[in-house]
Write a protein that holds these residues in place. Structure first.
Motif, PDB file in Angstrom:
ATOM      1  N   ALA A 157       0.896  -1.104  -0.028  1.00  9.92           N
ATOM      2  CA  ALA A 157      -0.042   0.132  -0.054  1.00  9.92           C
ATOM      3  C   ALA A 157       0.750   1.194  -0.172  1.00  9.92           C
ATOM      4  O   ALA A 157       1.877   1.252   0.536  1.00  9.92           O
ATOM      5  CB  ALA A 157      -0.970  -0.026   1.298  1.00  9.92           C
ATOM      6  N   ARG A 158       0.444   2.226  -0.825  1.00 10.87           N
ATOM      7  CA  ARG A 158       1.304   3.560  -0.701  1.00 10.87           C
ATOM      8  C   ARG A 158       0.291   4.536  -0.723  1.00 10.87           C
ATOM      9  O   ARG A 158      -0.884   4.623  -1.268  1.00 10.87           O
ATOM     10  CB  ARG A 158       2.008   3.628  -1.976  1.00 10.87           C
ATOM     11  CG  ARG A 158       2.952   4.812  -2.322  1.00 10.87           C
ATOM     12  CD  ARG A 158       3.460   4.810  -3.732  1.00 10.87           C
ATOM     13  NE  ARG A 158       4.219   5.871  -3.895  1.00 10.87           N
ATOM     14  CZ  ARG A 158       5.319   6.302  -3.890  1.00 10.87           C
ATOM     15  NH1 ARG A 158       6.352   5.019  -3.601  1.00 10.87           N
ATOM     16  NH2 ARG A 158       6.213   7.260  -4.185  1.00 10.87           N
ATOM     17  N   GLY A 159       0.280   5.838   0.020  1.00 13.70           N
ATOM     18  CA  GLY A 159      -0.220   6.884  -0.015  1.00 13.70           C
ATOM     19  C   GLY A 159       0.314   8.116  -0.871  1.00 13.70           C
ATOM     20  O   GLY A 159       0.438   7.898  -2.040  1.00 13.70           O
ATOM     21  N   SER A 160       0.841   8.964   0.048  1.00 13.31           N
ATOM     22  CA  SER A 160       1.567  10.299  -0.758  1.00 13.31           C
ATOM     23  C   SER A 160       2.817   9.734  -1.157  1.00 13.31           C
ATOM     24  O   SER A 160       3.748  10.646  -1.701  1.00 13.31           O
ATOM     25  CB  SER A 160       1.471  11.359  -0.208  1.00 13.31           C
ATOM     26  OG  SER A 160      -0.038  11.754   0.282  1.00 13.31           O
ATOM     27  N   GLY A 161       3.563   8.804  -0.571  1.00 16.12           N
ATOM     28  CA  GLY A 161       4.826   8.498  -0.777  1.00 16.12           C
ATOM     29  C   GLY A 161       5.865   9.547  -0.013  1.00 16.12           C
ATOM     30  O   GLY A 161       7.171   9.547  -0.490  1.00 16.12           O
ATOM     31  N   THR A 162       5.504  10.071   0.908  1.00 15.99           N
ATOM     32  CA  THR A 162       6.257  10.955   1.772  1.00 15.99           C
ATOM     33  C   THR A 162       7.030  10.184   2.839  1.00 15.99           C
ATOM     34  O   THR A 162       7.903  10.707   3.847  1.00 15.99           O
ATOM     35  CB  THR A 162       5.577  12.259   2.246  1.00 15.99           C
ATOM     36  OG1 THR A 162       4.520  11.620   3.239  1.00 15.99           O
ATOM     37  CG2 THR A 162       5.069  12.732   1.199  1.00 15.99           C
ATOM     38  N   GLY A 163       6.801   8.717   3.009  1.00 20.44           N
ATOM     39  CA  GLY A 163       7.426   8.149   4.351  1.00 20.44           C
ATOM     40  C   GLY A 163       9.149   8.287   4.248  1.00 20.44           C
ATOM     41  O   GLY A 163       9.536   8.208   3.180  1.00 20.44           O
ATOM     42  N   LEU A 164       9.485   7.998   5.512  1.00 19.95           N
ATOM     43  CA  LEU A 164      10.990   8.255   5.497  1.00 19.95           C
ATOM     44  C   LEU A 164      11.523   6.882   6.300  1.00 19.95           C
ATOM     45  O   LEU A 164      12.687   6.852   6.507  1.00 19.95           O
ATOM     46  CB  LEU A 164      11.257   9.398   6.350  1.00 19.95           C
ATOM     47  CG  LEU A 164      10.755  10.634   5.724  1.00 19.95           C
ATOM     48  CD1 LEU A 164      10.833  11.813   7.001  1.00 19.95           C
ATOM     49  CD2 LEU A 164      11.900  11.108   4.894  1.00 19.95           C
ATOM     50  N   SER A 165      10.874   5.736   5.722  1.00 15.77           N
ATOM     51  CA  SER A 165      11.774   4.420   6.360  1.00 15.77           C
ATOM     52  C   SER A 165      11.735   3.363   5.252  1.00 15.77           C
ATOM     53  O   SER A 165      12.049   2.130   5.676  1.00 15.77           O
ATOM     54  CB  SER A 165      10.957   3.872   7.492  1.00 15.77           C
ATOM     55  OG  SER A 165       9.620   3.826   7.107  1.00 15.77           O
ATOM     56  N   GLY A 166      11.102   3.687   4.104  1.00 19.38           N
ATOM     57  CA  GLY A 166      11.029   2.691   3.068  1.00 19.38           C
ATOM     58  C   GLY A 166       9.737   1.878   3.145  1.00 19.38           C
ATOM     59  O   GLY A 166       9.811   0.932   2.447  1.00 19.38           O
ATOM     60  N   GLY A 167       8.973   2.255   3.611  1.00 18.04           N
ATOM     61  CA  GLY A 167       7.744   1.347   4.196  1.00 18.04           C
ATOM     62  C   GLY A 167       6.793   0.926   2.997  1.00 18.04           C
ATOM     63  O   GLY A 167       6.230   0.093   2.838  1.00 18.04           O
ATOM     64  N   ALA A 168       6.841   2.004   1.996  1.00 14.94           N
ATOM     65  CA  ALA A 168       5.912   1.892   0.713  1.00 14.94           C
ATOM     66  C   ALA A 168       6.673   1.615  -0.686  1.00 14.94           C
ATOM     67  O   ALA A 168       6.016   1.501  -1.435  1.00 14.94           O
ATOM     68  CB  ALA A 168       5.282   3.382   0.495  1.00 14.94           C
ATOM     69  N   LEU A 169       8.017   1.121  -0.369  1.00 12.98           N
ATOM     70  CA  LEU A 169       8.646   0.694  -1.548  1.00 12.98           C
ATOM     71  C   LEU A 169       8.371  -0.903  -1.777  1.00 12.98           C
ATOM     72  O   LEU A 169       8.234  -1.591  -0.886  1.00 12.98           O
ATOM     73  CB  LEU A 169      10.195   0.536  -1.145  1.00 12.98           C
ATOM     74  CG  LEU A 169      10.842   2.011  -1.020  1.00 12.98           C
ATOM     75  CD1 LEU A 169      12.483   2.044  -0.691  1.00 12.98           C
ATOM     76  CD2 LEU A 169      10.677   2.997  -2.199  1.00 12.98           C
ATOM     77  N   VAL A 170       8.391  -1.123  -2.980  1.00 10.32           N
ATOM     78  CA  VAL A 170       8.104  -2.766  -3.689  1.00 10.32           C
ATOM     79  C   VAL A 170       9.652  -3.102  -3.873  1.00 10.32           C
ATOM     80  O   VAL A 170      10.292  -3.028  -4.903  1.00 10.32           O
ATOM     81  CB  VAL A 170       7.290  -2.620  -4.702  1.00 10.32           C
ATOM     82  CG1 VAL A 170       7.199  -3.908  -5.210  1.00 10.32           C
ATOM     83  CG2 VAL A 170       6.059  -1.588  -4.830  1.00 10.32           C
ATOM     84  N   GLU A 171       9.882  -3.735  -2.683  1.00  8.32           N
ATOM     85  CA  GLU A 171      11.173  -4.474  -2.849  1.00  8.32           C
ATOM     86  C   GLU A 171      11.205  -5.698  -3.698  1.00  8.32           C
ATOM     87  O   GLU A 171      12.283  -5.954  -4.319  1.00  8.32           O
ATOM     88  CB  GLU A 171      11.767  -4.769  -1.398  1.00  8.32           C
ATOM     89  CG  GLU A 171      12.195  -3.561  -0.692  1.00  8.32           C
ATOM     90  CD  GLU A 171      12.742  -3.911   0.807  1.00  8.32           C
ATOM     91  OE1 GLU A 171      13.625  -3.465   0.871  1.00  8.32           O
ATOM     92  OE2 GLU A 171      12.456  -4.678   1.542  1.00  8.32           O
ATOM     93  N   GLU A 172      10.285  -6.596  -3.501  1.00  8.52           N
ATOM     94  CA  GLU A 172      10.201  -7.686  -4.236  1.00  8.52           C
ATOM     95  C   GLU A 172       8.883  -7.557  -5.528  1.00  8.52           C
ATOM     96  O   GLU A 172       8.105  -6.721  -4.933  1.00  8.52           O
ATOM     97  CB  GLU A 172      10.046  -9.036  -3.628  1.00  8.52           C
ATOM     98  CG  GLU A 172       9.107  -8.910  -2.569  1.00  8.52           C
ATOM     99  CD  GLU A 172       8.836  -9.969  -1.708  1.00  8.52           C
ATOM    100  OE1 GLU A 172       7.968 -11.216  -1.784  1.00  8.52           O
ATOM    101  OE2 GLU A 172       9.693 -10.131  -0.650  1.00  8.52           O
ATOM    102  N   ASP A 173       8.779  -8.353  -6.354  1.00 10.95           N
ATOM    103  CA  ASP A 173       7.452  -8.255  -7.267  1.00 10.95           C
ATOM    104  C   ASP A 173       6.342  -8.376  -6.324  1.00 10.95           C
ATOM    105  O   ASP A 173       6.235  -9.292  -5.689  1.00 10.95           O
ATOM    106  CB  ASP A 173       7.661  -9.248  -8.158  1.00 10.95           C
ATOM    107  CG  ASP A 173       8.663  -8.978  -9.379  1.00 10.95           C
ATOM    108  OD1 ASP A 173       9.235  -7.864  -9.279  1.00 10.95           O
ATOM    109  OD2 ASP A 173       8.971  -9.808 -10.379  1.00 10.95           O
ATOM    110  N   ALA A 174       5.737  -7.144  -6.405  1.00  9.14           N
ATOM    111  CA  ALA A 174       4.331  -6.848  -5.706  1.00  9.14           C
ATOM    112  C   ALA A 174       3.454  -5.917  -6.453  1.00  9.14           C
ATOM    113  O   ALA A 174       3.931  -5.078  -7.058  1.00  9.14           O
ATOM    114  CB  ALA A 174       4.485  -6.731  -4.264  1.00  9.14           C
ATOM    115  N   LEU A 175       2.273  -6.029  -6.024  1.00  4.96           N
ATOM    116  CA  LEU A 175       1.306  -5.043  -6.656  1.00  4.96           C
ATOM    117  C   LEU A 175       1.389  -3.692  -5.848  1.00  4.96           C
ATOM    118  O   LEU A 175       1.220  -4.045  -4.768  1.00  4.96           O
ATOM    119  CB  LEU A 175      -0.279  -5.644  -6.859  1.00  4.96           C
ATOM    120  CG  LEU A 175      -1.382  -4.677  -7.364  1.00  4.96           C
ATOM    121  CD1 LEU A 175      -1.018  -4.340  -8.779  1.00  4.96           C
ATOM    122  CD2 LEU A 175      -2.454  -5.391  -7.268  1.00  4.96           C
TER     123      LEU A 175
END
Length: 490
Positions: free
Chosen positions: A71-89
């Protein structure tokens, strides 16, 4: 087993309009990083739902094909929580931006997750209400992201963080089912799964409707700006004010590096250029309460060694004093195109010691560090500046960040206050918790997400993501001398 993205895309197109599906690589590149920026990874496919029903159908498709999602909101996070590290929707909630209900009689507002933080206050300010949590990015960050990270802000000293202001959540679970956690009331008889969900960083599902608590706007507000010749004196002022029973709405400190950056950004002296530190104190409440608290805070700051103290009464004066603090990250962005921000917490009494250690570590790693932080609750935000993205420099930057977090733990603090763990700090979580603690947390996660599809790989350390490095083996039970030796050889 590789995921069949073509099959998933065909199923998604059956109920999502074309504008809600992003599949071209040049368009997906917009989502390859968050506010942390040090890591980048382009998602294979992204969707932008607008309703709870659409989110539910999306997650049902993912569950059917065993495809993970982030899940991703505005993408302003500062810990890499909204990054897609492996293949994911990638499920982006930025189009879910409706304010669904305003109930001023009961002081609540119901919003979708894409609603921007500052929009909430804007919607009710005319009636004398406001929403208290105010991250520095409040004009761009979303309520859904605030819930995921349990965000704080300048005023969390007095009013608490996001979890103190969320009453209920409509949540789509990883299997696509919809449930309600909490509700419209302050107290509930059931187990507080609402509290478990807030701060879970997208690992338990996606919130699609959020019930927030509103507060009455204070009768009176005063802001003080005190400048000091040493950081130790500024830290002492913070301790004196809080120990005296004065409870400011917020207390913020900026060091000389940050003062210089802010002054350069505005092209004028926002804060005294020769100060080693400035302390901002905001007090709110009834007129008599604020007046007495401000007088006491001024006296205590002077006793701590404040050189000058400004007192702002009008809205324009208050905004002028806060303007530099609110623009701190932008100011650093002007002098350095790359920086890495950390988010440790320390007891207030240890602020001078920890800041001295950060200065020492900055010299060791030969990387400049600017400090701005929520002094009232000891939440540090050291910004590490660097020039190139070479692997050697990035390693040095990360190692310095890790060394700062270890110093926070050494004095009884935490590796995060409001930015979350995400992918950036998962390898450090075991510094704070035993294997049994981590296993218990994982059981909660599995109860919500038995198939491990929600934001995989985030928060918890694994050998695959962290490796068996010496950094992870350094124990906090070692004596101080050995501990510092371990830090110095990162």
């Amino acid at each position: 087993m590789p995921h069949n993205w073509e099959v998933l895309e065909r199923e998604l197109r059956k109920f999502l309009p074309s504008k809600s599906i992003v599949c071209k690589r040049q368009e997906l590149l917009v989502y390859d990083c968050d506010g942390l920026t040090i890591d980048r990874r382009c998602p294979p496919l992204a969707v932008l739902p607008e309703t709870t029903d659409q989110v539910s159908k999306i997650l049902k498709c993912c569950n059917k094909h065993s495809i993970p999602f982030v899940a991703r909101g505005s993408g302003t996070g500062l810990s890499g929580g909204a990054l897609v590290e492996e293949d994911a929707l990638l499920v982006i909630t930025s189009r879910m931006r409706a304010i669904l209900e305003i109930d001023l009689a009961n002081q609540i507002v119901v919003v979708q997750p894409g609603v921007i933080n500052s929009w909430v206050t804007r919607a009710v300010a005319g009636e004398g209400f406001y929403y208290a949590p105010d991250p520095s990015s409040q004009v761009v960050c979303s309520i859904g992201g605030n819930v995921a990270e349990n965000s704080g802000g300048v005023h969390c000293l007095k009013y608490g963080v996001t979890s103190n202001h969320v009453l209920g959540l409509e949540v789509v679970l990883p299997d696509g089912s919809i449930t309600q956690l909490g509700g419209h009331l302050l107290e509930h008889a059931e187990l507080d799964l609402r509290g478990a969900f807030i701060g879970s960083e997208g690992t338990l599902g996606i919130a699609t409707s959020i019930t927030l608590r509103l507060l009455r706007a204070p009768e009176n507000v005063t802001v003080l700006l005190a400048d000091f010749s040493t950081m130790e004196a500024a830290g002492s002022a913070v301790s004196k004010v809080t120990a005296a029973g004065v409870l400011p709405a917020g207390m913020e400190i900026m060091d000389s590096f940050m003062i210089s950056a802010v002054n350069d950004l505005f092209g004028r002296e926002e804060y005294p250029s020769d100060a080693a530190a400035v302390l901002l104190i905001e007090l709110d409440g009834q007129v008599a309460e604020v007046s007495a608290g401000a007088d006491k805070a001024i006296d205590l700051c002077q006793r701590a060694g404040a050189r000058n103290i400004k007192r702002a009464h009008t809205l324009a004066e208050r905004e002028r004093l806060w303007n530099g603090r609110k623009s701190a990250f932008a100011a650093i962005g002007k002098i350095s195109s790359r920086y890495y921000v950390q988010d440790g917490v320390v007891p207030r009494s240890t602020l001078p010691r920890v800041l001295k250690e950060i200065e020492r570590l900055s010299r060791i790693y030969q990387l400049p560090v600017a400090n701005v932080f929520h002094a009232g609750d000891g939440n540090l935000h050291p910004l590490i500046l660097y020039k190139t993205d070479s692997s050697e420099v990035q390693k040095r930057v990360r190692d310095l960040g890790a060394a700062i977090l270890k110093e926070c733990l050494l004095v009884g603090g935490s590796i995060t206050g409001e930015h979350g763990v995400g992918s950036d700090k998962r390898c450090y979580l075991e510094w704070m918790f035993s294997s049994n603690d981590l296993a218990t947390m994982s059981f909660v996660r599995k109860a919500f997400d038995p198939n491990g599809l929600a934001n995989p790989g985030k928060i918890f350390p694994t050998p695959r993501s962290c490796g068996e490095s010496a950094r992870r083996k350094v124990s906090l039970s070692t004596d101080d001398k050995q501990f510092r030796s371990d830090l110095d050889v990162f």
